[in-house]
Design a protein around this motif. Structure first.
Motif, PDB file in Angstrom:
ATOM      1  N   TRP A 147      -4.221   6.183   9.640  1.00  0.00           N
ATOM      2  CA  TRP A 147      -4.922   7.205   8.853  1.00  0.00           C
ATOM      3  C   TRP A 147      -3.928   8.086   8.102  1.00  0.00           C
ATOM      4  N   VAL A 148      -2.809   8.395   8.742  1.00  0.00           N
ATOM      5  CA  VAL A 148      -1.782   9.219   8.096  1.00  0.00           C
ATOM      6  C   VAL A 148      -1.188   8.482   6.898  1.00  0.00           C
ATOM      7  N   VAL A 149      -0.870   7.203   7.068  1.00  0.00           N
ATOM      8  CA  VAL A 149      -0.317   6.413   5.967  1.00  0.00           C
ATOM      9  C   VAL A 149      -1.342   6.304   4.833  1.00  0.00           C
ATOM     10  N   ALA A 150      -2.593   6.060   5.188  1.00  0.00           N
ATOM     11  CA  ALA A 150      -3.648   5.978   4.169  1.00  0.00           C
ATOM     12  C   ALA A 150      -3.753   7.296   3.408  1.00  0.00           C
ATOM     13  N   LEU A 151      -3.700   8.416   4.105  1.00  0.00           N
ATOM     14  CA  LEU A 151      -3.762   9.729   3.449  1.00  0.00           C
ATOM     15  C   LEU A 151      -2.540   9.963   2.561  1.00  0.00           C
ATOM     16  N   PHE A 152      -1.392   9.464   2.991  1.00  0.00           N
ATOM     17  CA  PHE A 152      -0.201   9.571   2.150  1.00  0.00           C
ATOM     18  C   PHE A 152      -0.419   8.833   0.829  1.00  0.00           C
TER      19      PHE A 152
END
Length: 144
Positions: A73-78
């Motif tokens: 989720w963090v990578v997707a948000l990045f």
């Protein structure tokens, strides 16, 4: 087989982020083409985003289980967070990274959602999304 494909996908995503992260230091001027000119500290934005990409790459290779899914989720948000820079590049005609036509800049925009999906898939984040619903957490607390 599915798990093996996810691991391969995760390693490839980590490699892509790692290469991009290093490139932020080696080709800072190219990355400046994606940072809107009205923003202050443009050089710092390029360097910090490169550091973030390197950290995400390392985390993709080392985390497992729930933490890996959360990282997805963090990578997707990045990828969502850097998308406005890609739009800015397309709208303002910045020719960095060899994107020297309007068509090539616009086509590139369609790849960003694929990166989001890739991050969610290869980390298992999408598959584990039901485990994080707030109602489930409340039900667990009330049921204890």
């Amino acid at each position: 087989m599915s798990q093996t494909l996810r691991v391969v996908g995760r390693v490839l995503l980590a490699a892509a982020l790692g290469v991009a992260g290093i490139a932020h230091f080696a080709r800072t001027d190219e990355f400046l083409g994606q940072v809107p000119t009205f923003l202050p500290w443009r050089d710092a934005i390029v360097i910090v985003s490169g550091v973030v990409e390197l950290i995400l790459a390392i985390a993709l290779l080392t985390l497992r289980g729930k933490r890996l899914a959360l990282l997805g989720w963090v990578v997707a948000l990045f990828f969502v967070a850097v998308f406005p820079g890609n739009v800015w590049q397309a709208v303002h005609g910045s020719s960095s990274f060899g994107l020297d036509t309007t068509t090539s800049r616009v086509v590139r925009l369609f790849f960003q959602p694929l990166l989001v999906v890739w991050a969610l898939w290869c980390t298992g984040a999408w598959a584990r999304r039901d485990r994080w619903r707030p109602t489930r957490a409340i039900e667990r607390v009330e049921g204890s």
